[in-house]
Motif scaffolding. Structure first.
Motif, short mmCIF file in Angstrom:
data_model
loop_
_atom_site.label_atom_id
_atom_site.label_comp_id
_atom_site.label_asym_id
_atom_site.label_seq_id
_atom_site.Cartn_x
_atom_site.Cartn_y
_atom_site.Cartn_z
N GLY A 41 26.72 24.40 44.03
CA GLY A 41 28.10 24.59 43.45
C GLY A 41 28.66 23.43 42.68
O GLY A 41 29.41 23.90 41.86
N ARG A 42 28.26 22.39 42.74
CA ARG A 42 28.63 21.27 42.05
C ARG A 42 27.99 21.37 40.62
O ARG A 42 28.74 21.09 39.66
N VAL A 64 22.92 33.93 42.35
CA VAL A 64 23.27 33.53 43.79
C VAL A 64 24.70 32.98 43.81
O VAL A 64 25.17 32.59 44.61
N GLY A 65 25.03 32.86 42.55
CA GLY A 65 26.59 31.94 42.33
C GLY A 65 26.99 32.27 41.01
O GLY A 65 26.33 32.51 39.98
N PHE A 66 28.20 32.11 40.73
CA PHE A 66 29.01 31.92 39.51
C PHE A 66 30.16 31.00 39.29
O PHE A 66 30.76 30.86 40.34
N ALA A 67 30.54 30.48 38.48
CA ALA A 67 31.74 29.80 38.19
C ALA A 67 32.30 30.39 36.85
O ALA A 67 31.65 30.65 35.94
N LEU A 94 34.92 30.20 41.63
CA LEU A 94 33.48 29.48 42.15
C LEU A 94 32.98 30.22 43.27
O LEU A 94 33.56 29.94 44.27
N TYR A 95 31.85 31.06 43.23
CA TYR A 95 31.51 31.83 44.34
C TYR A 95 29.96 31.54 44.54
O TYR A 95 29.11 31.62 43.32
N LEU A 96 29.27 31.26 45.62
CA LEU A 96 28.01 31.01 45.87
C LEU A 96 27.72 31.51 47.24
O LEU A 96 28.48 31.41 48.45
#
Length: 172
Positions: free
Chosen positions: A107-108, A73-76, A95-97
């Protein structure tokens, strides 16, 4: 009803296709009509898959995904800056979420996992108020550098933060 939060993990080569789809989906939800429709096609997904395959094959220095019920659902992603005169020695590349997870703290967690409390820089679209707010809350400030492209960007940078209890996936 309690909804479980995503779990952070280091991605594997087999995640390249899922990362590509997520990457394009988040771009579309974030930038919509500000980018050409060609940025959101199956060809764009195929190009992103090639990119992610290359990145994952090279053992990137700092890359973490957030997965919920085994779906990313997200990555950094972070590493050394590519520019000649960086503001910091570490850059947050992306950083995508998925929008569903905005405001959840994920995200944090992703940011902390790839940067920890180190000084860092990043480039963000000039007209992305959600991202600017997020990065301000995480001690990033515009340093005056800009660059032009499909979306004008500004560079944000932060100095060293006081130590905090963060899980840095890459410091061990």
């Amino acid at each position: 009803m309690v909804v479980s939060l995503p779990v952070l993990r280091i991605p594997q080569l087999r995640d390249a296709d899922e990362l590509a789809h997520l990457h394009v989906a988040v771009w579309k939800s974030t930038y919509g009509e500000r980018l050409p429709e060609s940025c959101y096609t199956q060809q764009a997904v195929a190009e992103r898959k090639n990119l992610w395959t290359t990145i994952l094959s090279a053992s990137p220095p700092r890359l973490v995904t957030a997965a919920h019920q085994e779906q990313i659902v997200g990555f950094a992603h972070a590493g050394p800056p590519f520019e000649q005169a960086p503001a910091q020695a570490l850059e947050l590349y992306s950083l995508y979420l998925l929008p569903r997870w905005h405001g959840s703290g994920v995200g944090r967690q992703l940011l902390d996992a790839v940067l920890g409390d180190r000084p860092a820089q990043l480039w963000v679209a000039e007209h992305n108020p959600r991202a600017h707010g997020f990065y301000r809350r995480n001690h990033f400030d515009a340093d005056g550098a800009t660059r032009q492209g499909a979306l004008p960007e500004v560079r944000l940078a932060r100095q060293h933060l006081p130590p905090k209890n963060v899980q840095d996936f890459h410091s061990a």
